[in-house]
Design a protein around this motif. Structure first.
Motif, PDB file in Angstrom:
ATOM      1  N   VAL A  32       0.843  -1.504   0.345  1.00  0.00           N
ATOM      2  CA  VAL A  32      -0.349   0.246  -0.258  1.00  0.00           C
ATOM      3  C   VAL A  32       0.919   1.331   0.120  1.00  0.00           C
ATOM      4  O   VAL A  32       1.805   1.675   0.841  1.00  0.00           O
ATOM      5  N   ASP A  33       0.452   2.108  -0.613  1.00  0.00           N
ATOM      6  CA  ASP A  33       1.132   3.392  -1.075  1.00  0.00           C
ATOM      7  C   ASP A  33       0.533   4.567  -0.177  1.00  0.00           C
ATOM      8  O   ASP A  33      -0.477   5.410  -1.289  1.00  0.00           O
ATOM      9  N   PRO A  34       0.298   4.863   0.617  1.00  0.00           N
ATOM     10  CA  PRO A  34      -0.545   5.344   1.856  1.00  0.00           C
ATOM     11  C   PRO A  34       0.143   7.406   1.073  1.00  0.00           C
ATOM     12  O   PRO A  34      -0.614   8.290   1.163  1.00  0.00           O
TER      13      PRO A  34
ATOM     14  N   ALA B 264       4.583  10.415  -5.352  1.00  0.00           N
ATOM     15  CA  ALA B 264       4.700   9.248  -4.339  1.00  0.00           C
ATOM     16  C   ALA B 264       5.511   7.981  -4.659  1.00  0.00           C
ATOM     17  O   ALA B 264       5.998   7.953  -5.646  1.00  0.00           O
ATOM     18  N   PHE B 265       5.214   7.209  -2.971  1.00  0.00           N
ATOM     19  CA  PHE B 265       7.075   6.318  -3.712  1.00  0.00           C
ATOM     20  C   PHE B 265       6.053   5.443  -5.571  1.00  0.00           C
ATOM     21  O   PHE B 265       7.435   5.390  -6.039  1.00  0.00           O
TER      22      PHE B 265
ATOM     23  N   VAL C 236      -6.533   4.033  -1.587  1.00  0.00           N
ATOM     24  CA  VAL C 236      -4.464   4.276  -2.120  1.00  0.00           C
ATOM     25  C   VAL C 236      -4.044   3.652  -2.886  1.00  0.00           C
ATOM     26  O   VAL C 236      -5.084   2.606  -3.442  1.00  0.00           O
ATOM     27  N   LEU C 237      -3.238   4.020  -3.932  1.00  0.00           N
ATOM     28  CA  LEU C 237      -2.554   3.215  -5.053  1.00  0.00           C
ATOM     29  C   LEU C 237      -1.791   1.432  -4.247  1.00  0.00           C
ATOM     30  O   LEU C 237      -1.507   1.653  -3.601  1.00  0.00           O
ATOM     31  N   GLY C 238      -2.002   0.505  -4.190  1.00  0.00           N
ATOM     32  CA  GLY C 238      -1.180  -0.552  -4.192  1.00  0.00           C
ATOM     33  C   GLY C 238      -0.067  -1.275  -5.480  1.00  0.00           C
ATOM     34  O   GLY C 238      -0.335  -0.717  -6.484  1.00  0.00           O
ATOM     35  N   LEU C 239       1.156  -1.430  -5.033  1.00  0.00           N
ATOM     36  CA  LEU C 239       1.257  -2.770  -6.098  1.00  0.00           C
ATOM     37  C   LEU C 239       0.962  -3.972  -5.560  1.00  0.00           C
ATOM     38  O   LEU C 239       1.677  -4.715  -4.377  1.00  0.00           O
ATOM     39  N   LYS C 240       0.465  -4.897  -6.338  1.00  0.00           N
ATOM     40  CA  LYS C 240       0.211  -6.378  -5.845  1.00  0.00           C
ATOM     41  C   LYS C 240       1.382  -6.703  -6.752  1.00  0.00           C
ATOM     42  O   LYS C 240       1.811  -6.665  -7.493  1.00  0.00           O
TER      43      LYS C 240
END
Length: 163
Positions: A48-50, A90-91, A117-121
């Motif tokens: 999770v990228d907060p 953002a990260f 938020v954007l996540g990276l799966k």
């Protein structure tokens, strides 16, 4: 006596620390700077990228596609638009494109317990030092690129960041 952080600031700070325990920024990658795993990450986990910011609808300006990630009903802003100051990112912005390599993470919609938020799966298991690589245009009309964009549900608990 110093004022205490507000609860939302404290939660955000904890989420960023959790993110930084999983991934880091390295200059020892293919495309200059990029994200690398700091710990073992398993297939299916969501990072999770907060620091990403969700907006419903389409971007109002014709910005470069590297400044946002489109979803089916909006977009996540991951970098300041051209005329904005101060410049912020953002990260997820530092996730390099796979290009001639296979992607090992995919953008996805997630939740940090406060907001979308954007996540990276994680698509394939990663070990410390592995660079995180994604496909930039995965939300365009390319039907050959599988999307991971589950519908938002107010009843769904936030995904676990790490096992």
């Amino acid at each position: 006596m110093l004022p205490q952080k507000q609860p939302i600031e404290r939660v955000f700070s904890e989420l960023v620390k959790a993110l930084q325990s999983l991934i880091g920024v390295s200059r020892d990658v293919v495309h200059g700077r990029g994200l690398v795993a700091k710990t073992v990450l398993f297939k299916g986990e969501i990072i999770v990228d907060p620091t990403s910011v969700y907006y419903p609808g389409a971007p109002k300006s014709k910005e470069n596609g590297e400044t946002f990630v489109k979803t089916s009903d909006g977009f996540f802003k991951i970098h300041s638009f051209v005329n904005e100051t101060p410049k912020r990112l953002a990260f997820a912005y530092l996730c390099n494109e796979a290009r001639e390599r296979r992607p090992n993470v995919a953008y996805c919609r997630s939740h940090d317990g406060l907001r979308p938020v954007l996540g990276l799966k994680v698509l394939t298991p990663l070990v410390p030092g592995d660079e995180l690589l994604c496909v930039y245009d995965q939300y365009d009309d390319d039907e050959d690129i599988p999307l991971y964009d589950p519908p938002p549900s107010p009843l769904s608990p936030p995904p676990k960041i790490h096992r």
